[in-house]
Structures are given as C-alpha cells and as structure tokens.
Scaffold this active site. Structure first.
Site, mmCIF file in Angstrom:
data_model
loop_
_atom_site.group_PDB
_atom_site.id
_atom_site.type_symbol
_atom_site.label_atom_id
_atom_site.label_comp_id
_atom_site.label_asym_id
_atom_site.label_seq_id
_atom_site.Cartn_x
_atom_site.Cartn_y
_atom_site.Cartn_z
ATOM 1 N N HIS A 6 9.398 8.227 8.581
ATOM 2 C CA HIS A 6 8.135 8.485 7.765
ATOM 3 C C HIS A 6 7.296 9.141 8.903
ATOM 4 O O HIS A 6 7.514 9.247 9.987
ATOM 5 C CB HIS A 6 7.596 6.925 7.758
ATOM 6 C CG HIS A 6 6.179 6.902 6.945
ATOM 7 N ND1 HIS A 6 4.862 7.134 7.556
ATOM 8 C CD2 HIS A 6 6.006 6.445 5.606
ATOM 9 C CE1 HIS A 6 4.022 6.885 6.588
ATOM 10 N NE2 HIS A 6 4.624 6.328 5.446
ATOM 11 N N ASP B 54 10.543 1.379 14.188
ATOM 12 C CA ASP B 54 9.517 1.148 13.086
ATOM 13 C C ASP B 54 10.194 0.162 12.020
ATOM 14 O O ASP B 54 11.093 0.409 11.499
ATOM 15 C CB ASP B 54 9.229 2.487 12.619
ATOM 16 C CG ASP B 54 8.321 2.327 11.134
ATOM 17 O OD1 ASP B 54 7.868 1.441 11.085
ATOM 18 O OD2 ASP B 54 8.122 3.439 10.593
ATOM 19 N N GLN C 44 9.493 -1.139 6.778
ATOM 20 C CA GLN C 44 10.066 -1.483 5.682
ATOM 21 C C GLN C 44 11.386 -2.636 6.001
ATOM 22 O O GLN C 44 12.029 -2.787 4.963
ATOM 23 C CB GLN C 44 10.953 -0.169 5.272
ATOM 24 C CG GLN C 44 10.053 0.937 4.814
ATOM 25 C CD GLN C 44 8.942 0.667 3.673
ATOM 26 O OE1 GLN C 44 9.358 -0.418 2.776
ATOM 27 N NE2 GLN C 44 8.107 1.402 3.262
ATOM 28 N N LYS D 157 2.459 -4.416 4.101
ATOM 29 C CA LYS D 157 3.452 -4.319 3.444
ATOM 30 C C LYS D 157 4.258 -5.668 3.300
ATOM 31 O O LYS D 157 5.449 -5.777 2.947
ATOM 32 C CB LYS D 157 4.293 -3.270 4.076
ATOM 33 C CG LYS D 157 4.006 -1.982 3.872
ATOM 34 C CD LYS D 157 5.014 -0.960 4.339
ATOM 35 C CE LYS D 157 4.646 0.505 4.608
ATOM 36 N NZ LYS D 157 3.824 1.121 3.566
ATOM 37 N N CYS E 137 5.483 10.497 2.257
ATOM 38 C CA CYS E 137 5.272 10.833 3.640
ATOM 39 C C CYS E 137 6.448 11.062 4.542
ATOM 40 O O CYS E 137 6.493 10.503 5.810
ATOM 41 C CB CYS E 137 4.365 9.604 4.417
ATOM 42 S SG CYS E 137 2.932 9.392 3.722
#
Lengths: 142, 409
Positions: B122, B199, B202, B225, B366
C-alpha cells in the site's frame, strides 16, 4: 439515481468512440490531466494557430464517463477559436457544478448536455470534468 | 453458536439502505462498520469520562488515564507484544509507518544502504520508504511476484543482502489478499542484520497475530479496519529500537523536563505520543478487541473462507470477469477479491453496483506500483468481514450480471 439517465446509449457509444483518440502529427500544446483518486489520466493534444484550434485529440485511459466527455469535448472545440473553447469549458464546468442550469444557455454544449445528470452523482463529477479542466489549463498558457 | 444473521444486528449501520436497496457492504478492506458496543464505548467515554489523561490530579482525569492505558494493555495482549510500553498509539497505520520511516529510517539509513519492500505494498508502506531513500541516497529495492501472485521466493533470497538496513512488508496485500510469509522474511532480514517492518493493516482484523512469533521489529495497523473508530492506530516496536530512536513529534506530554534551550524526553511510550491523544478512539479500540476476542479469529477465518469458496466458483463461471490474486498455489487467500468486468472501467462497475446497494472499492487501492505491475489502470475490489453473508454475495453477483447490459455491451 437512475442509471439509464447516466449510461445513455449516446454516452456508451461515445465512450467507445476512438475517432478522437490518437496522437496529432504536429500538436502545439500538449496537456496532461490526472485524477489522483482513481489513477485515470488523459493527454490532450491541440494544434493551435492564429487563435484557432485547428485540430485536437486525446490519449489515455478512463471510465466511460471521462472517455465520453473527452470525446464529445473534442468534437465541440475542433475548429473553434481559443476564446470560444474557453467559454465552452466554463459553460460545461458550470453545468456540472449546477451553477448554470438554464437549458438555453447550455445549448452551445450540444451533445455534451447529455452529461448534465452527472451533477446528481457527486462521486463521478470529477470523471466528467477531467478533460475540460485539462483543456482549461492548456488554454490558460495561451 | 450465534448465526451470522444474528450478529448482523450488532452493527446498526448494516440495517441501512443505499440508493433504496438494502446495504451490501463489501468494502471492509477500506474500513469496517462498528458494532454497537464500540459506539457505546465512544459515547460512554465522551458522555461520562472525558478529561485530559496524564495531566489532571482529579478523579475524572485519572479515569481517562485508566481508559487510555487499559487500551494499551489490551492491545499489547491482542498482538502478544512483550510490554505495554512497546505499544504506541497513532492516528492510523500510515502515521505508524511514517513514524518508523522518519525516526528510525532517517537515523539509521546511510547513503548506499538498501531498503527492501514488496511491489504489493500500500502507498503507506511505500512512499515513506521512497522518501527515506531519497533523503539519504539509499537504494529502494522491490520484491516482485510469482505468476500466482505470491512474493517471489528468489527475490526474497537475493534482494535482502548485507547492504539491506530495512525490510518493509505487508502481512496481507490489500489488493491480492494473499498472506505473505512474514516470519520467514523476518528471519532472512535478521540474518543480514536488517530490521523488519510489518504492515498489519489487512491482517490484524482477520487473523490471530503474534508479533513475537513472527519476530517483527515494528508492526503497524489501523483501528478502523478492525471495528474501531477512525483516528486510532497502533505501532508496536521492540523496546531497544524504540528507546534508541529520536522522537517523531515533539511537544506536550512527551517530555521529562524542558528548559529554555534543552529538553529531556519522556520514557516509552510517552516519548512517541506528543500532544493530547485520541482517548475516545482508544476506548473504542478496547471494545473492538473485546468484540473480536469474544467472537474468535477461528470463527472469523471460517466465515471469510466460506464466503470466498461460495463466491469464487460463481465468478469464474462468468466469462467477462477477470480475477486478480485468486490463483494462489498456497493455502493463503483471505477474503479479498479483486476483479474487473471486461470492457468496463471499474468506476463504472462500482457506480452500477452502487445503484443495487452494493458497496465495493474501485480504483488503484493506494497501490499504483502494483497496478502498473499487474498492467491494470484500476480494478474493483470486494472485501469481506465477519458480518457478511452468502446473501451479500448473491446481491453482488446479481448486480455484476447487469453491468455489461447497462453499458450497452
């Protein structure tokens, strides 16, 4: 929101119309328009001489609305004076922003009036005006 | 065990309509809806406990401090971090990743060093590293993909070298929806003396995460999220790294002592939390973690897998649907389906789905370098969460079948 009023046959056809989608042999102005939120981009090529847009074309990718809008814009400005093209851009952007609503005033936009309903779809306004903003900034330099 | 349709009622917004149709919310990769318990926690904080934490010597401020610090402990346990002081609250994963890039990156990366990231990042885990590389004259290298969408094993082996100072990788790609082998990449990074930044934006909402087991040096995610409010994010960092780093933002609440010409900074975690923090968001995050833990990740994974197994075969039957990241040879697909309708631009697809009440994302997600790598200008993405049902999939696919007709194709 009525889909048929957006994706009319005219707009669907114009979005696939490649007549204006090519490079010019001798463009005098090349201007890029870019939609950062969706990544769509168009390059507008103009051949301007004696204050007149002798020829115009575009390349690039985009949704049906932006492609149709660009194609119709080029049909409108080809052969017109720079001043007239600036006026048309003002008129089109005004129509989409709902600042100009009088149908008579909009008549000059011809087929491009078909995009009037986009003003009801805030998420897609930027698609319709991409090419006109690109034209506007290309002509500002003139 | 409660049926999916029963806990649908926990999420007030899901009862809404969109364009006159029942809402089918399939944009969970962008943000999730909030359960009533999270909304109540936010309201409860502002309605009954609001004061500036860490400052006032009065009961209300002490209560606000407790709520905020409790969120830190809950978050620490949630991702199995060793200590609460290794949890830094930020506004989102983007800020967490920028904190690492500006504080750790600019301090430790020198000219000629290398930073390795993946092509599936991302922008939030890409642009900050590009900035560090440019500022320091370092080289930014990419791990590309195998033909099935997974990270190239060869690139992992060859691009992470003695010159590498930082490896930054997403645990799950927000476009391809594939789980990356972060534990293995961490091992490789550590073997050359590099640190690894993961990261988790997700991954954390959808699977049990253990930052110690994966041996991440830094781990970032956003609250919104995973059922929490927007504006609360998390950075986990190993204590010895965080301790050695300069502050990112300076000002109130992050100091030990300030004189006219000099400041001693506070200990962790305050050193990285300048100014008044998002206590209401932290209260919401606590309630979200409670909700998720009560629900169990085992259940979440099984719901998402069932939806995936239900949707994919139906999509494959439609000759005009193109799928991305759906042919992995590993058992590592999460509930993200990225697709295109042949000859129709993704924005037109999402507008048409919108009129049927179906919310999907369209655009570059993104992840412009990944789009370019996949040779797509844009795509559509449907992403699932625990409250999605087979009926949602039915509505989505029924709407997809209308797209080409609307476009006069």
């Amino acid at each position: 929101m009525n889909l048929e009023s957006i994706y009319t046959e005219l707009i669907a056809e114009q979005s696939r119309n490649t007549a204006n989608k090519h490079h010019l042999v001798a463009p005098t102005v090349t201007s890029q328009g870019h939609n950062p939120s969706c990544g769509d981009e168009i390059t507008l090529e103009l051949e301007i001489a004696d204050g007149k847009i002798k020829d115009a074309s575009f390349t690039g990718v985009g949704c049906a609305i932006s492609q149709a809008s660009t194609s119709m814009m080029i049909d409108l400005i080809k052969g017109e004076s720079v001043e007239k093209a600036k006026h048309l851009a003002e008129l089109f952007i005004g129509m989409i922003k709902r600042e100009i609503t009088d149908d008579e005033a909009l008549e000059e936009l011809d087929e491009a009036i078909a995009l009037k309903n986009i003003s009801n779809m805030p998420a897609r306004v930027k698609c319709a005006v991409l090419s006109w903003h690109t034209l506007d900034s290309a002509l500002k330099e003139k | 065990m409660r049926e999916v349709k029963d806990f649908h009622g926990d999420f007030p917004l899901l009862a809404n309509t969109m364009n006159g149709k029942p809402l089918v919310y399939l944009d969970n990769g962008a943000t999730t809806q909030k359960p009533e318990s999270v909304i109540q926690a936010m309201c409860g904080y502002y309605g009954g406990c609001n004061a500036n934490p860490h400052r006032g010597a009065y009961a209300l401020s002490v209560q606000a401090t407790d709520i905020y610090e409790n969120a830190r402990v809950r978050t620490q346990k949630f991702i199995n971090a060793p200590k609460p002081s290794e949890i830094i609250f930020t506004k989102n994963a983007t800020e967490s990743l920028n904190l690492i890039a500006y504080s750790y990156g600019l301090t430790n990366v020198k000219a000629g060093d290398e930073i390795v990231i993946t092509i599936a990042e991302h922008h939030s885990n890409l642009v900050p590293w590009q900035q560090v590389a440019q500022a320091k004259g370092a080289v930014l290298k990419y791990i590309y993909l195998e033909d099935d969408g997974n990270l190239s094993q060869q690139d992992i082996e060859e691009k992470i070298t003695e010159k590498t100072k930082i490896v930054a990788v997403t645990q799950v790609s927000n476009v391809l929806g594939l789980v990356n082998p972060v534990t293995e990449i961490a091992k490789k990074a550590h073997s050359v003396g590099a640190i690894i930044v993961v990261d988790g934006s997700q991954s954390v909402p959808h699977m049990a995460v253990d930052v110690q087991a994966m041996d991440a040096d830094f781990f970032a995610f956003s609250g919104h999220k995973l059922l929490s409010p927007m504006g609360i994010g998390v950075l986990y960092g190993k204590e010895k790294l965080l301790d050695a780093m300069p502050p990112f933002l300076t000002g109130g609440d992050m100091i030990e002592y300030v004189t006219e010409q000099h400041t001693d900074f506070a200990e962790l975690p305050a050193k990285f939390e300048a100014g008044t923090q998002n206590v209401g968001g932290a209260a919401g995050l606590t309630a979200a973690i409670d909700y998720l833990e009560n629900f169990t990740f085992e259940r979440i994974e099984s719901i998402e897998k069932e939806l995936l197994d239900y949707a994919l075969p139906q999509l494959r039957e439609l000759p005009y649907i193109e799928l991305y990241g759906c042919d992995t040879r590993k058992d590592n697909k999460t509930g993200i389906i990225t697709f295109n309708v042949k000859d129709v631009h993704p924005h037109d697809v999402s507008t048409i789905l919108d009129t049927e009440g179906v919310a999907v994302r369209a655009g570059h997600h993104c992840a412009q370098p990944l789009m370019k790598y996949l040779q797509q200008n844009a795509t559509c993405r449907a992403s699932f969460y625990l409250y999605n049902t087979k009926k949602d999939i039915d509505c989505w696919i029924a709407a997809l079948k209308k797209v080409r007709t609307v476009m006069h194709l």
